[in-house]
Design a protein around this motif. Sequence first.
Motif, PDB file in Angstrom:
ATOM      1  N   ARG A   1       0.809  -1.219   0.000  1.00  0.00           N
ATOM      2  CA  ARG A   1       0.000   0.000   0.000  1.00  0.00           C
ATOM      3  C   ARG A   1       0.847   1.277   0.000  1.00  0.00           C
ATOM      4  O   ARG A   1       0.508   2.258   0.670  1.00  0.00           O
ATOM      5  CB  ARG A   1      -0.961   0.003   1.197  1.00  0.00           C
ATOM      6  CG  ARG A   1      -1.856  -1.230   1.175  1.00  0.00           C
ATOM      7  CD  ARG A   1      -2.989  -1.185   2.181  1.00  0.00           C
ATOM      8  NE  ARG A   1      -4.120  -1.895   1.594  1.00  0.00           N
ATOM      9  CZ  ARG A   1      -5.239  -1.330   1.211  1.00  0.00           C
ATOM     10  NH1 ARG A   1      -5.412  -0.051   1.362  1.00  0.00           N
ATOM     11  NH2 ARG A   1      -6.198  -2.036   0.654  1.00  0.00           N
TER      12      ARG A   1
ATOM     13  N   SER B   1      -2.584  -2.859  -3.613  1.00  0.00           N
ATOM     14  CA  SER B   1      -3.211  -2.967  -2.294  1.00  0.00           C
ATOM     15  C   SER B   1      -2.773  -4.235  -1.575  1.00  0.00           C
ATOM     16  O   SER B   1      -3.076  -4.410  -0.408  1.00  0.00           O
ATOM     17  CB  SER B   1      -4.728  -2.953  -2.439  1.00  0.00           C
ATOM     18  OG  SER B   1      -5.169  -4.125  -3.088  1.00  0.00           O
ATOM     19  N   ARG B   2      -2.079  -5.133  -2.273  1.00  0.00           N
ATOM     20  CA  ARG B   2      -1.602  -6.369  -1.659  1.00  0.00           C
ATOM     21  C   ARG B   2      -0.074  -6.336  -1.566  1.00  0.00           C
ATOM     22  O   ARG B   2       0.576  -5.562  -2.252  1.00  0.00           O
ATOM     23  CB  ARG B   2      -2.036  -7.581  -2.485  1.00  0.00           C
ATOM     24  CG  ARG B   2      -3.559  -7.752  -2.652  1.00  0.00           C
ATOM     25  CD  ARG B   2      -4.341  -7.594  -1.386  1.00  0.00           C
ATOM     26  NE  ARG B   2      -5.656  -8.212  -1.435  1.00  0.00           N
ATOM     27  CZ  ARG B   2      -6.791  -7.596  -1.764  1.00  0.00           C
ATOM     28  NH1 ARG B   2      -6.785  -6.318  -2.124  1.00  0.00           N
ATOM     29  NH2 ARG B   2      -7.938  -8.240  -1.733  1.00  0.00           N
ATOM     30  N   ARG B   3       0.481  -7.216  -0.760  1.00  0.00           N
ATOM     31  CA  ARG B   3       1.938  -7.251  -0.562  1.00  0.00           C
ATOM     32  C   ARG B   3       2.688  -7.677  -1.828  1.00  0.00           C
ATOM     33  O   ARG B   3       2.244  -8.586  -2.523  1.00  0.00           O
ATOM     34  CB  ARG B   3       2.269  -8.238   0.560  1.00  0.00           C
ATOM     35  CG  ARG B   3       1.729  -7.811   1.891  1.00  0.00           C
ATOM     36  CD  ARG B   3       1.946  -8.882   2.944  1.00  0.00           C
ATOM     37  NE  ARG B   3       1.027 -10.011   2.779  1.00  0.00           N
ATOM     38  CZ  ARG B   3       1.023 -11.082   3.558  1.00  0.00           C
ATOM     39  NH1 ARG B   3       1.902 -11.195   4.538  1.00  0.00           N
ATOM     40  NH2 ARG B   3       0.150 -12.053   3.359  1.00  0.00           N
TER      41      ARG B   3
ATOM     42  N   HIS C   1       0.666 -10.097  -6.874  1.00  0.00           N
ATOM     43  CA  HIS C   1      -0.639 -10.630  -6.478  1.00  0.00           C
ATOM     44  C   HIS C   1      -1.534 -10.839  -7.702  1.00  0.00           C
ATOM     45  O   HIS C   1      -1.535 -10.024  -8.626  1.00  0.00           O
ATOM     46  CB  HIS C   1      -1.322  -9.686  -5.487  1.00  0.00           C
ATOM     47  CG  HIS C   1      -2.493 -10.332  -4.808  1.00  0.00           C
ATOM     48  ND1 HIS C   1      -3.745 -10.389  -5.368  1.00  0.00           N
ATOM     49  CD2 HIS C   1      -2.593 -10.986  -3.624  1.00  0.00           C
ATOM     50  CE1 HIS C   1      -4.562 -11.039  -4.555  1.00  0.00           C
ATOM     51  NE2 HIS C   1      -3.882 -11.409  -3.484  1.00  0.00           N
TER      52      HIS C   1
ATOM     53  N   ILE D   1      -4.624 -10.471  -8.369  1.00  0.00           N
ATOM     54  CA  ILE D   1      -5.621  -9.489  -8.816  1.00  0.00           C
ATOM     55  C   ILE D   1      -4.981  -8.164  -9.202  1.00  0.00           C
ATOM     56  O   ILE D   1      -5.685  -7.242  -9.610  1.00  0.00           O
ATOM     57  CB  ILE D   1      -6.710  -9.223  -7.749  1.00  0.00           C
ATOM     58  CG1 ILE D   1      -6.117  -8.539  -6.519  1.00  0.00           C
ATOM     59  CG2 ILE D   1      -7.436 -10.497  -7.380  1.00  0.00           C
ATOM     60  CD1 ILE D   1      -7.163  -7.850  -5.671  1.00  0.00           C
ATOM     61  N   GLU D   2      -3.643  -8.030  -9.083  1.00  0.00           N
ATOM     62  CA  GLU D   2      -3.002  -6.746  -9.389  1.00  0.00           C
ATOM     63  C   GLU D   2      -1.828  -6.955 -10.338  1.00  0.00           C
ATOM     64  O   GLU D   2      -0.658  -6.814  -9.960  1.00  0.00           O
ATOM     65  CB  GLU D   2      -2.561  -6.050  -8.096  1.00  0.00           C
ATOM     66  CG  GLU D   2      -3.763  -5.612  -7.297  1.00  0.00           C
ATOM     67  CD  GLU D   2      -3.412  -5.025  -5.934  1.00  0.00           C
ATOM     68  OE1 GLU D   2      -4.151  -4.136  -5.478  1.00  0.00           O
ATOM     69  OE2 GLU D   2      -2.415  -5.462  -5.318  1.00  0.00           O
TER      70      GLU D   2
ATOM     71  N   SER E   1      -1.864 -15.961  -4.815  1.00  0.00           N
ATOM     72  CA  SER E   1      -3.142 -15.569  -4.206  1.00  0.00           C
ATOM     73  C   SER E   1      -3.102 -15.812  -2.709  1.00  0.00           C
ATOM     74  O   SER E   1      -3.730 -15.095  -1.952  1.00  0.00           O
ATOM     75  CB  SER E   1      -4.309 -16.373  -4.801  1.00  0.00           C
ATOM     76  OG  SER E   1      -4.505 -16.039  -6.146  1.00  0.00           O
ATOM     77  N   SER E   2      -2.362 -16.821  -2.284  1.00  0.00           N
ATOM     78  CA  SER E   2      -2.426 -17.235  -0.879  1.00  0.00           C
ATOM     79  C   SER E   2      -1.155 -16.858  -0.129  1.00  0.00           C
ATOM     80  O   SER E   2      -0.065 -16.790  -0.706  1.00  0.00           O
ATOM     81  CB  SER E   2      -2.625 -18.745  -0.780  1.00  0.00           C
ATOM     82  OG  SER E   2      -1.399 -19.418  -1.028  1.00  0.00           O
ATOM     83  N   TRP E   3      -1.306 -16.648   1.173  1.00  0.00           N
ATOM     84  CA  TRP E   3      -0.129 -16.346   1.990  1.00  0.00           C
ATOM     85  C   TRP E   3       0.841 -17.524   2.001  1.00  0.00           C
ATOM     86  O   TRP E   3       2.045 -17.332   2.115  1.00  0.00           O
ATOM     87  CB  TRP E   3      -0.527 -15.932   3.406  1.00  0.00           C
ATOM     88  CG  TRP E   3      -1.251 -16.951   4.242  1.00  0.00           C
ATOM     89  CD1 TRP E   3      -2.595 -17.079   4.401  1.00  0.00           C
ATOM     90  CD2 TRP E   3      -0.666 -17.988   5.043  1.00  0.00           C
ATOM     91  NE1 TRP E   3      -2.892 -18.123   5.240  1.00  0.00           N
ATOM     92  CE2 TRP E   3      -1.727 -18.696   5.661  1.00  0.00           C
ATOM     93  CE3 TRP E   3       0.640 -18.381   5.297  1.00  0.00           C
ATOM     94  CZ2 TRP E   3      -1.522 -19.782   6.518  1.00  0.00           C
ATOM     95  CZ3 TRP E   3       0.858 -19.467   6.148  1.00  0.00           C
ATOM     96  CH2 TRP E   3      -0.210 -20.156   6.750  1.00  0.00           C
TER      97      TRP E   3
END
Lengths: 395, 395
Positions: free
Chosen positions: B28, B45-47, B63, B65-66, B83-85
């Motif tokens: 972010r 918005s994601r790491r 990520h 979605i980005e 997608s997953s941690w």
Amino acid sequence: MLTPDTLPTFQRALREASLDGWLLFDFRGTNPIAATLAGLDGFVSRRIFVWVPTQGTPVAITHAIEQLPWHRWPVAWRKEVYSSWRALEGYVRDLVGGKRVAMEYSPGDAVPYVDRVPAGVVELVRAAGAEVVTSGELISRLYAVWTPAQLASHRQAARVVADVARDAFAFVDERLRAGAAVHEHEVQARIRDGFTRAGLETDHGPNVSAGANAANPHYEPSADAPRRIATGELLLIDLWAHEPGNPYADQTWMASVGAPNERAVRVWTAVRDARDAAIALLRERVNAGAPVRGGEADDAARAVIESAGYGQYFTHRTGHSIDARDLHGSGPHLDNLETREERLLLPGVGFSIEPGVYIPGEIGVRSEVNAYVGEGELVITPDDYQRDLIVIAGA
Amino acid sequence: MLTPDTLPTFQRALREASLDGWLLFDFRGTNPIAATLAGLDGFVSRRIFVWVPTQGTPVAITHAIEQLPWHRWPVAWRKEVYSSWRALEGYVRDLVGGKRVAMEYSPGDAVPYVDRVPAGVVELVRAAGAEVVTSGELISRLYAVWTPAQLASHRQAARVVADVARDAFAFVDERLRAGAAVHEHEVQARIRDGFTRAGLETDHGPNVSAGANAANPHYEPSADAPRRIATGELLLIDLWAHEPGNPYADQTWMASVGAPNERAVRVWTAVRDARDAAIALLRERVNAGAPVRGGEADDAARAVIESAGYGQYFTHRTGHSIDARDLHGSGPHLDNLETREERLLLPGVGFSIEPGVYIPGEIGVRSEVNAYVGEGELVITPDDYQRDLIVIAGA
């Protein structure tokens, strides 16, 4: 915000968490939670701390050249002014040495949204003799929860949002029955008009996606690239709005244009049942007064979609916090996919429940309701949330 | 920015620092250095992580979605999508396990400007088996340094800025000799015009402060509250501008309206000598090819002002980084007051040297030049920097 009026609430939460205090830190706006709670008015370019002790009054550690943003700080509370790092570190040492202290820290970055303090700052605080623990649950209790009035407002907004969604589908139905064309962006405009007429506000959207468009998480309808809604496809409407100053209602509804095919029914059923599995788990725990974490609700929903064979297509978390301020809030999310959400779903928090399946180029299905954790009672909004695919007349 | 063309420069710096690689992290927008170096186009918005290995090609961890902000990422370089941690942490483990890794981390928050990675993320990287060290010197070498062309542009801008400052004082002199009133904001406007005529750009300012106004670090002249410049007071002009796309020149000049009183001369002398003490220390070290840290230059200037009895009135750092992009840059500052600047002043970095004394309600004096660390040579701009108080005719 931290004020003499809210301080007793903060201190009760700190006491119940067996903490000596909460140490807020911000540097150049990287910790919005700290800046908001401290009531800072404007950007600060130098480091600041606020110490909220379990007993006694708060202390602000402020920079000499940036006093104006502190004009809301109560005059009866201590405010230290530093110019040098030696003074800054001295104040921190005096305030937190030997204490058990919450900070916006998440061990192993389990929850990035609360992991806001740089590694070197946590070292500085530990070197001052403090034990640092996560402030995750404090944020939920003191920043994210809704008041009873906010819950009432949300319920009302949820009723309106559901009505506006149903009206949008009826509008499509009517146009198609009349043999007319109808496009995604026209439905979008009608929904926005519906919000305005009802006195609700929204930031952007809504999302109206037909057919394969619904499988693309970033798709947005546009008058510049009109997309006609056709028979034989699913129509997804994701819409969110709120009464001014109150929590959002955020819902996703699904319809089939013409009778749905077998695959659409299968995907819809998996998504709906996943949503209901999360609701069932939450209801059971909340009714029993038993703890439940955001990650567990995600696991419950995901298990249903995985056992239906669509696990790889459920590419996002099951739900996001909705707090009193923001659609995407600071409280616990329903997530064990993107992050390890270890925070408890404490009484007073609100969030979305919105599993989905997105098969690229083919089909996208999501069902979304909102939830509020009451004392011994789980509230789901809207009251009459979607059970079955809505069927719209085909063209 | 990291590109196939710049990669060899990055890898040479990594090799010389005995590192296995640089691990960039952003979430972010909290680490602008990472986002800029990675060439990210737009908010994520994601790491995200970017691994720049000392050997081989970089790897981006992105990520699902980005993906759009990564459109500049070279197709020949690896880009993982998570997608997953679990996947995220798995990639980090595979890339940095057992490695010596630089991150935007500053032990004990010595330099907040490079302490940009949350504590939980550093834990995550350590748990992956990496040794984490600060990227402070890498930022200087790969982000802050000027090219020879940028140095040439800065020198030219510095000449113009000095001319514009002298012209501003001449303008005040002429008005006062003619028995006319002259106000701070008129001088400000004349300076801005001078920049425009010379093809220089500036973001805001300049600061033109007469008398006690110069003692207020936040004072700005305004046509809404015109302040007439009077005999018997000092006039401070702090002005900065640059050729488009090139480093700023940032200077402060001092004049006395009428003959200066004894106190003004004493304060001016302390400030000028403090500036020259920092220059002397820097020149000695740079000429000898010996290391010098930003904090040492601050100590040298501060010692002079302290021994003159004005230590408590020198309330800011001695100077700030000026990098190729920003007036307040990302390289080493001259600071052992606000922060413990431990970074070396490596060849290629530029910065201001600007000690000051501010006695509230009474007098404010600052003298500012810029410096560039060449190979075995310290460049000070402008060439003809201020030696003595300029004296303007009184009214």
